[in-house]
Enzyme design. Structure first.
Site, PDB file in Angstrom:
ATOM      1  CG  HIS A 153       0.052  -3.769  -1.165  1.00  0.00           C
ATOM      2  ND1 HIS A 153      -0.589  -2.680  -1.696  1.00  0.00           N
ATOM      3  CD2 HIS A 153      -0.429  -3.896   0.093  1.00  0.00           C
ATOM      4  CE1 HIS A 153      -1.395  -2.167  -0.786  1.00  0.00           C
ATOM      5  NE2 HIS A 153      -1.326  -2.889   0.298  1.00  0.00           N
ATOM      6  CE  LYS A 601       1.114   9.755  -0.422  1.00  0.00           C
ATOM      7  NZ  LYS A 601       0.295  10.228  -1.530  1.00  0.00           N
TER       8      LYS A 601
END
Length: 941
Positions: A153, A601
């Site tokens: 990431h 999210k």
């Protein structure tokens, strides 16, 4: 540079930590003066001391003066100042990591069973005291399978060169803390430390070019070289030692319960650079790393096991195996070696084993280089066909040594190698594959147009899709799709399944973990993958008419809506006889992956955590009712907003009686370097994870029972209120997405060389488009940390006003889930800084709308802090974790100037690109600030 910030000290003795931080700070200051001159040093000191004074007493005018001063600095000075603060953070992080390691060592020296929370000895002792017998403990341990899964990431942008350099600094700092050092030795070590700090300063922190997937694969492999090859055997030794001390020698056997997984090179969801060729190469790089390590250890063992045949009688099985080696390989071993080891049977055996491993290594290397190996070469004779052949030979040596009373020798280096091979195999770790469900649906639609032209798969109902796919999977003969009439996407999707079958044949090992389907909404999404596997021969019927299934499929439930429908999807799967038959022949284990990042999210942290909690209960109840074993796969990120937090606490806070020995979770972002850069820390982190799993798995022999209904109802009410508050901000507030894009570096993150995967699914400014990682990363860098806490204040206040606060306080004290949730949120609230967030909010040219949205965020922040402190009955954030509180407090004055430098650079960069089509000269400086702030905050993505 030194560290003279006066912060509230925890009760732990912090003087050694302060002293060491002061030493590295002073050495860094000397390097700055010598390498960059007084001007840069003075600028750094002016900003450092200025922002420290603001932490003691806020002075709005002084803050404006400091910001104005930053505005006057040129590009070169800003870069060097940023590098100076970043280097200080890197050094202080290393000092702190070594300090924690030494504190644990000191506890262990005291020979007290009450070590740190999560230590093997303390955990085993507490479980034994609770009444768990040795027999029951063995039952629990036999079911354990602890699997961290490495992912790549962009929040971890450091180069391997820098990480190697930081390991050397760690070792020097650790040596400096030895009491027996003479003054000359201490002075010499400090000089070595200074030379390494000079190298740190002279080495570029971040990549010059965007990393390829292969770069990321090699990055993941670094941790095995850096720590894990040493840490893995040590973890087992500590576990064994603990069970011996508590239950007695010979009562408990520790099987190989630790496995590693990876997504690097297998995760193609949204990453067009992960092709089947890349996947094949990733597997071969993994194998090359493992084989090289095993070969080195076999050579080392050959130098150790010098037993002469005159003094020992090896086992008959060993002698038989050695004679077979001689018959097969003697002509390929040098005459000198044959004569040298003539009377040393173990050395003879290990020499043949080294030859076999080297042959495997050479073949793998030929695949990587693209050169065809000459299989007639003597160097390639005698390869191991699969890892069990190698393991059995190691067992053979071990058993033979024990047969002539050399068990102490067998239990040292040889046992360590056995543990490594049992854990890692020939492929180091299991490679998971991941793709998004819609890709499979489109591929199946195109394939079925060839098989049944009159039927349009896309128009079928869910029931019809399941029936159609099950019938096709059951067919004995299926035609091969014609690639010429398929789209490029479908051809690549089919090629991946062919690659799976090809690599299983090439490696002779169980190389793949699970096939993860992101955005799983229906049962047909799982059956689509099973059908594509059937086309490749991974699933089918053997010559005797018996079904086989060489794939494990893990549906990933990511959004709040998906989590709420998890039972429906799994029920439709388990009710399908074709799927259940294939599941049973593949081991009767269903893995289910839960997505923390996207659910947070989507609906905010309260809705995410609560729906994840309920989803686990539903999944376990369902799998139990169908007689299916279940392994939960937790898609945790580095930050609280992506499911992060201490691993031990996260595992024991799972719903009671839902952890049945197996757990799997992603290790993402800078979590990898924080946990696995140093052997000492890797041993600790793996230990606290395994002990958390051990505690949570006691339900195998003794059920805990659910928590009180009023706890569950209260949490349900809070989650609803929190989700409404979060959606009101993120979905219903006009201009909110513009606020995010204009007032954080998220757009620039996507332009930088810090990850191979695109940061967006689409190009629009929407919450659905942006991926969870840059979503959290952008909010973290701009010091909002919003995804980790927004909505909690409103939810707690609403519940308190209606029901009072006593129940909430009781839940915090007695319910591990609620305690872990609010404890993790405290860390994110502590890292948020509303005064700095306000400065970021001025980047958007629409000042009016930006101010309205900022005020809304800030009001919720302050409300959340007040409500949380009241529930926890503490005076300030992190009061219950004083060392963490002290660590973060110490960092804050150094983060302030970095944030203001980033704001300045963002403004200059955006102004430049608004007027020119040339590449911005400020991109490198922006990346430096991102790296520096991430180092200071420790977990930003």
């Amino acid at each position: 540079m030194n560290n003279e910030v006066q912060t509230k000290k925890p009760e732990t003795n912090m003087e050694p930590l302060q002293k060491q931080v002061r030493i590295v700070g002073n050495l860094l200051g000397e390097v700055l003066k010598e390498q960059e001159g007084e001007a840069i040093f003075d600028t750094v000191e002016y900003l450092r001391t200025g922002y420290i004074s603001l932490r003691h007493k806020d002075d709005p005018q002084k803050r404006l003066d400091l910001m104005a001063y930053i505005e006057t600095l040129d590009e070169h000075t800003l870069k060097q100042v940023t590098r100076a603060f970043n280097t200080f953070y890197v050094l202080s992080n290393i000092v702190e990591e070594d300090y924690l390691h030494r504190e644990r060592r000191n506890l262990y020296k005291q020979d007290d069973r009450k070590l740190w929370q999560g230590s093997f000895l303390r955990t085993v002792d507490e479980i034994a005291e609770s009444g768990i017998s040795a027999e029951d403990m063995q039952r629990i341990i036999d079911e354990l399978r602890y699997t961290p899964v490495f992912t790549a990431h962009p929040t971890e942008a450091r180069r391997r060169t820098m990480m190697t350099l930081q390991r050397r600094i760690f070792l020097i700092i650790d040596q400096l803390n030895r009491d027996e050092l003479t003054s000359e030795e201490r002075g010499s070590l400090q000089n070595q430390l200074k030379s390494q700090i000079q190298l740190l300063w002279r080495t570029k922190e971040v990549r010059l070019n965007k990393p390829t997937v292969e770069d990321e694969v090699r990055y993941g492999l670094f941790y095995f070289q850096a720590s894990l090859f040493e840490a893995i055997p040590m973890v087992y030794r500590y576990f064994e030692r603990a069970t011996r001390k508590v239950y007695g020698s010979g009562k408990i056997n520790i099987p190989s319960l630790l496995k590693f997984g990876s997504w690097i090179g297998g995760d193609r969801d949204g990453n067009p650079f992960v092709t089947p060729a890349v996947t094949r190469n990733a597997i071969r790089l993994h194998m090359q790393e493992a084989l090289n390590e095993y070969h080195c250890r076999i050579v080392k063992l050959r130098s150790i096991l010098s037993h002469d045949i005159e003094y020992i009688t090896p086992s008959a099985e060993f002698i038989t195996s050695l004679k077979a080696d001689e018959a097969e390989l003697k002509e390929f071993i040098s005459k000198r070696k044959t004569e040298l080891f003539e009377n040393e049977p173990y050395r003879q055996k290990l020499d043949y084993m080294a030859h076999r491993l080297n042959a495997n290594f050479l073949i793998v290397r030929s695949y990587i280089s693209g050169e065809k190996a000459d299989m007639s070469s003597g160097a390639l004779k005698g390869t191991y066909k699969e890892v069990t052949e190698f393991l059995n030979e190691l067992y053979l040596i071990r058993d033979s040594l024990i047969s002539h009373n050399d068990q102490y020798i067998a239990n040292r280096e040889l046992k360590d190698l056995i543990r490594l091979v049992e854990t890692c195999g020939f492929t180091l770790y299991k490679l998971d594959l991941r793709q998004e469900s819609t890709v499979h649906t489109r591929t199946v639609t195109e394939v079925l147009k060839q098989f049944t032209p009159d039927q349009d798969y896309e128009t079928l109902s869910e029931t019809q899709r399941i029936e159609t796919l099950a019938n096709l999977i059951s067919r004995v003969n299926l035609p091969k799709p014609n690639p010429e009439s398929l789209s490029a996407e479908s051809v690549e999707a089919l090629e991946l399944f062919d690659t799976m079958e090809e690599m299983r044949a090439e490696t002779g090992d169980s190389i793949f973990g699970t096939y993860v389907i992101s955005m799983t909404h229906t049962a047909s999404h799982v059956l689509e993958v099973m059908f594509l596997a059937r086309l490749a021969g991974i699933v089918g019927t053997d010559a005797d008419g018996k079904p086989f299934c060489n794939i494990q499929i893990s549906p990933l439930f990511e959004t709040i809506e998906d989590l709420r429908h998890i039972s429906e999807v799994l029920t439709n799967l388990f009710e399908n006889p074709v799927y259940m038959e294939l599941l049973k022949v593949s081991g009767n284990l269903q893995e289910v992956m839960l997505g923390y990042s996207d659910s947070c999210k989507d609906g905010g942290i309260l809705a995410s955590q609560w729906n994840l909690y309920n989803a686990q209960k539903q999944v376990i109840a369902l799998t139990d009712s169908y007689g299916v074993k279940c392994r939960m796969f937790h898609g945790r990120g580095g930050t609280v907003g992506r499911g992060g937090g201490p691993t031990h606490e996260a595992i024991i806070s799972q719903p009671p009686d839902t952890v049945h020995g197996q757990i799997k979770f992603t290790e993402q972002g800078e979590v990898l370097s924080n946990k696995y850069s140093n052997t000492e820390t890797a041993v600790y982190e793996l230990g606290v994870g395994i002990t958390g799993l051990l505690k949570a798995s006691q339900s195998i022999v003794k059920k805990h029972g659910k928590y009180a209904d009023n706890y569950l109802q209260a949490m349900a009410d809070i989650a609803v209120s929190g989700e409404q508050s979060y959606r009101d901000l993120t979905d219903n507030t006009e201009g909110f997405q513009d606020y995010f894009y204009e007032n954080t570096p998220v757009t620039e993150i996507g332009q930088m060389n810090i990850g191979s995967r695109p940061s967006h699914r689409k190009t629009d400014r929407s919450k659905a488009s942006i991926r969870a990682i840059p979503w959290v990363f952008g909010w973290s860098l701009s010091r909002h940390t919003l995804p980790a806490w927004y909505g909690i204040g409103t939810a707690l206040e609403t519940f308190r006003k209606e029901h009072g606060e006593l129940l909430l306080r009781e839940m915090y004290q007695k319910w591990p889930f609620f305690k872990a949730l609010l404890s993790n949120v405290q860390m994110s609230l502590f890292k948020a800084q509303m005064d700095i967030a306000k400065e970021y909010s001025n980047l958007w040219k629409d000042k009016k709308r930006s101010a309205i949205i900022y005020d809304k965020i800030a009001a919720e922040y302050h409300l959340t802090v007040r409500e949380l402190l009241s529930v926890a009955q503490i005076d300030n954030l992190l009061q219950e974790t004083p060392l963490l509180q002290y660590s973060l407090e110490r960092r804050e004055p150094y983060l302030d100037p970095l944030n203001h430098i980033q704001i300045t650079v963002l403004g200059r960069h955006r102004e430049f690109i608004s007027k020119s089509e040339e590449e911005s000269p400020w991109i490198d400086e922006l990346l430096l600030t991102i790296n520096a702030i991430a180092a200071g905050m420790r977990n930003t993505g």
